[in-house]
Design an enzyme around this catalytic site. Structure first.
Site, mmCIF file in Angstrom:
data_model
loop_
_atom_site.group_PDB
_atom_site.id
_atom_site.type_symbol
_atom_site.label_atom_id
_atom_site.label_comp_id
_atom_site.label_asym_id
_atom_site.label_seq_id
_atom_site.Cartn_x
_atom_site.Cartn_y
_atom_site.Cartn_z
ATOM 1 C CD GLU A 48 62.792 -91.101 87.701
ATOM 2 O OE1 GLU A 48 62.456 -91.793 86.711
ATOM 3 O OE2 GLU A 48 62.851 -89.871 87.670
ATOM 4 C CG HIS A 49 63.475 -96.583 90.042
ATOM 5 N ND1 HIS A 49 64.058 -97.600 89.322
ATOM 6 C CD2 HIS A 49 64.406 -95.607 90.115
ATOM 7 C CE1 HIS A 49 65.299 -97.253 89.000
ATOM 8 N NE2 HIS A 49 65.530 -96.046 89.454
ATOM 9 N N GLY A 142 70.149 -91.261 82.172
ATOM 10 C CA GLY A 142 68.771 -91.154 82.646
ATOM 11 C C GLY A 142 67.858 -90.356 81.737
ATOM 12 C CB SER A 144 65.049 -92.222 77.735
ATOM 13 O OG SER A 144 64.389 -93.296 77.194
ATOM 14 C CB SER A 145 70.614 -92.483 75.086
ATOM 15 O OG SER A 145 71.268 -93.489 75.833
ATOM 16 C CG ASP A 189 62.440 -94.680 79.404
ATOM 17 O OD1 ASP A 189 61.865 -93.942 80.227
ATOM 18 O OD2 ASP A 189 63.443 -95.354 79.675
ATOM 19 C CG ASN A 232 74.933 -100.063 79.653
ATOM 20 O OD1 ASN A 232 74.227 -101.033 79.943
ATOM 21 N ND2 ASN A 232 75.004 -99.588 78.434
HETATM 22 P P1 ADP Z 1 69.938 -94.364 79.121
HETATM 23 O O1 ADP Z 1 69.606 -93.928 80.520
HETATM 24 O O2 ADP Z 1 70.538 -93.250 78.335
HETATM 25 O O3 ADP Z 1 68.792 -95.042 78.427
HETATM 26 P P2 ADP Z 1 71.294 -96.970 79.152
HETATM 27 O O4 ADP Z 1 72.468 -97.337 80.008
HETATM 28 O O5 ADP Z 1 70.033 -97.715 79.401
HETATM 29 O O6 ADP Z 1 71.113 -95.406 79.308
HETATM 30 O O7 ADP Z 1 71.680 -97.152 77.613
HETATM 31 C C1 ADP Z 1 72.809 -96.497 77.065
HETATM 32 C C2 ADP Z 1 73.347 -97.316 75.901
HETATM 33 O O8 ADP Z 1 72.525 -97.100 74.719
HETATM 34 C C3 ADP Z 1 74.742 -96.914 75.475
HETATM 35 O O9 ADP Z 1 75.740 -97.546 76.250
HETATM 36 C C4 ADP Z 1 74.777 -97.383 74.020
HETATM 37 O O10 ADP Z 1 75.031 -98.764 73.940
HETATM 38 C C5 ADP Z 1 73.325 -97.149 73.563
HETATM 39 N N1 ADP Z 1 73.214 -95.844 72.855
HETATM 40 C C6 ADP Z 1 72.542 -94.755 73.246
HETATM 41 N N2 ADP Z 1 72.646 -93.747 72.332
HETATM 42 C C7 ADP Z 1 73.406 -94.228 71.334
HETATM 43 C C8 ADP Z 1 73.911 -93.697 70.091
HETATM 44 N N3 ADP Z 1 73.633 -92.456 69.699
HETATM 45 N N4 ADP Z 1 74.660 -94.502 69.318
HETATM 46 C C9 ADP Z 1 74.942 -95.755 69.703
HETATM 47 N N5 ADP Z 1 74.513 -96.311 70.856
HETATM 48 C C10 ADP Z 1 73.772 -95.566 71.667
HETATM 49 P P1 NG1 Z 2 66.488 -94.741 82.039
HETATM 50 O O1 NG1 Z 2 67.344 -94.556 83.196
HETATM 51 O O2 NG1 Z 2 66.243 -93.488 81.345
HETATM 52 O O3 NG1 Z 2 66.964 -95.827 81.110
HETATM 53 C C1 NG1 Z 2 64.840 -96.447 83.327
HETATM 54 C C2 NG1 Z 2 63.729 -97.304 82.709
HETATM 55 C C3 NG1 Z 2 62.351 -96.645 82.885
HETATM 56 C C4 NG1 Z 2 62.096 -96.274 84.341
HETATM 57 C C5 NG1 Z 2 63.291 -95.444 84.868
HETATM 58 C C6 NG1 Z 2 63.179 -95.125 86.343
HETATM 59 C C7 NG1 Z 2 64.204 -98.653 80.721
HETATM 60 C C8 NG1 Z 2 64.360 -98.656 79.245
HETATM 61 N N1 NG1 Z 2 63.964 -97.475 81.291
HETATM 62 O O4 NG1 Z 2 65.015 -95.258 82.578
HETATM 63 O O5 NG1 Z 2 61.339 -97.524 82.414
HETATM 64 O O6 NG1 Z 2 61.877 -97.413 85.135
HETATM 65 O O7 NG1 Z 2 64.529 -96.135 84.678
HETATM 66 O O8 NG1 Z 2 62.017 -94.403 86.610
HETATM 67 O O9 NG1 Z 2 64.306 -99.697 81.346
#
Ligand code: ADP
Ligand code: NG1
Length: 456
Positions: A48-49, A142, A144-145, A189, A232
């Site tokens: 992680e990280h 976490g 990776s949406s 991711d 976020n």
């Molecule tokens: P993650 O760890 O899931 O990558 P982030 O905080 O980096 O979290 O990103 C989440 C953001 O991605 C949400 O606030 C939204 O803006 C966008 N997102 C993710 N999934 C969807 C979806 N199914 N529809 C619309 N936006 C989405």
């Molecule tokens: P999440 O938390 O799933 O968005 C983020 C980073 C990864 C990695 C991890 C920590 C983005 C898109 N993703 O993942 O590259 O650094 O944190 O291991 O920045």
């Protein structure tokens, strides 16, 4: 050459969901989509990280994904709609994509993917597309949406225009273009999103990008549980502060060692330049960095730069006003965590006696380090990890960036049902807000396949 698959049939197990997305598309646009694109979320088992420091990580794709129903158009417009009414429609010209880092709206993630591909391919008069997005990856948890959305937009743009990019090219383009939203992640991711294979976890190495199958232990299952605390990453500076702390740690050690510090922004590059192993790097951290936080003034003095120069060489837009940096703790986490990743792979391959216990210990050590050295956990997530361990996990740790989000636990196969019911009772049923989310928050998972296109 290894391209994302283009399939002519939607698998039976996915048909009813895809039919619903098609219906939503048709209601909105009055026509059928001409193809679907899908991009999975992922769970990081360990590492992680450290991707943005240049070190290898060990994720696998999960079944939850983002799907686009797409119809290309010749109007050079992108129209984005979402099956979730929480997300408003958005439209813009393909020639006028602007992404506001200070306000990370959902559609900016999709625009990152489109913009990245456009810049990479450099073709004149690209086709735009209309699309309906449907996502099942828990958001800001976490898993990776955000990258699933970016990668799905990129692969949709590619297919709409009849372009071809390999999985590696797409991984690199998407890792780079997600920076347009502001988070300076390392590429894990996006790489697993394209390189994933059903049934396989992957070791992902960077510079150059490489993925290797990892033998998962027999007799255990990985279970994901969501702490129900969201963060976020693009809307806050927590993530980029860690990225920047790693850069400063690398640059200060590089300067102390008489190296060209400006070019050594990643701890992994520093290690390569010094030509020593990870154990030596932890010793160097202990001898070259102090435990107390560094003030910005001290960092500038050591590097012999003004705050303006530091901003240019090292900081990101949302870390310009940060005044204090914990370098010792962050760098120690990175080198020790990088070591744990290789240990995890080695032990899994050897299938040594007690392998499950040893792998579990590595996962738990990783969580302790994320909590105490990297300070990227959250009290609710720590509570969840403790409950998971008491419920029978052999190892449990936060996964993804942290500050909330999910834990991943390794559980003996025969104990999974008991584990699930204990965690349900002790973490979710104790609070109505968590109880309401339990079905999408607690589930066993196995490695899923990567991004793909389904032509209909
Ligand atoms: P993650 O760890 O899931 O990558 P982030 O905080 O980096 O979290 O990103 C989440 C953001 O991605 C949400 O606030 C939204 O803006 C966008 N997102 C993710 N999934 C969807 C979806 N199914 N529809 C619309 N936006 C989405
Ligand atoms: P999440 O938390 O799933 O968005 C983020 C980073 C990864 C990695 C991890 C920590 C983005 C898109 N993703 O993942 O590259 O650094 O944190 O291991 O920045």
């Amino acid at each position: 050459m290894d391209y994302p698959p283009i399939c002519s049939v939607v698998p039976t197990s996915l048909k009813s969901r895809y039919d619903k997305i098609r219906d939503a598309f048709k209601t909105r646009f009055g026509d059928d989509p001409s193809f679907f694109a899908k991009a999975p979320g992922r769970v990081n088992l360990i590492g992680e990280h450290i991707d943005y420091c240049g070190y290898a990580v060990l994720p696998m794709a999960i079944e939850q994904d983002v799907v686009f129903a797409v119809r290309p158009n010749d109007s050079e417009k992108i129209t984005l709609t979402n099956t979730d009414p929480e997300f408003q429609d958005f439209e813009c010209s393909i020639n006028d994509i602007s992404i506001d880092k200070s306000n990370p709206k959902w559609y900016y993630y999709a625009l990152c993917g489109v913009k990245g591909v456009l810049e990479h391919c450099g073709e004149e008069h690209p086709r735009g597309f209309s699309c309906t997005v449907d996502g099942t990856v828990p958001r800001s948890a976490g898993l990776s949406s955000s990258s699933a959305l970016v990668c799905c937009a990129a692969i949709s743009m590619i297919h709409a225009n009849g372009w071809k990019l390999t999985k590696k090219e797409l991984s690199n383009v998407c890792a780079y273009c997600e920076h347009y939203i502001g988070t300076e992640g390392g590429g894990m991711d996006q790489a697993i999103c394209f390189m994933a294979q059903e049934g396989k976890a992957k070791l992902i190495e960077f510079n150059p990008l490489k993925s290797t199958d990892v033998q998962l232990p027999e007799g255990a299952v990985f279970v994901i549980s969501n702490s129900c605390v969201e963060l976020n990453k693009a809307a806050t500076s927590d993530f980029n502060i860690r990225v920047v702390e790693g850069r400063i740690a690398s640059q200060i050690i590089a300067k102390a060692k008489g190296l060209d510090w400006q070019s050594l922004k990643r701890l992994g590059d520093l290690q390569k330049k010094l030509g020593v192993d990870l154990t030596n790097m932890t010793n160097i951290v202990k001898s070259e960095l102090h435990v107390e936080p560094y003030s910005k003034k001290e960092v500038c003095q050591i590097l012999d730069v003004t705050p303006e120069e530091l901003a240019k060489t090292t900081l990101s837009a949302n870390t310009l006003t940060v005044e204090s940096f914990k370098l010792y703790q962050r760098a120690l986490h990175v080198f020790e965590e990088a070591h744990r990743v290789w240990e995890f792979k080695r032990l899994g391959e050897e299938q040594a006696p007690d392998v499950l216990k040893k792998l579990g210990q590595l996962m738990s050590d990783s969580h302790t380090s994320c909590r105490d050295l990297y300070e990227c956990s959250h009290p609710d997530l720590d509570q969840l990890v403790n409950i998971c361990m008491k419920a029978g996990a052999l190892g449990s740790r936060l996964t993804g960036a942290g500050w909330g989000g999910c834990a991943v636990s390794m559980v003996p196969t025969e104990d999974v049902e008991l584990f699930l019911s204990t965690v349900r009772d002790q973490f979710y049923r104790t609070r109505p807000d968590r109880a309401a989310m339990v079905t999408s928050s607690l589930f066993a998972t196995r490695p899923a396949g990567g991004a793909a296109v389904f032509v209909v």
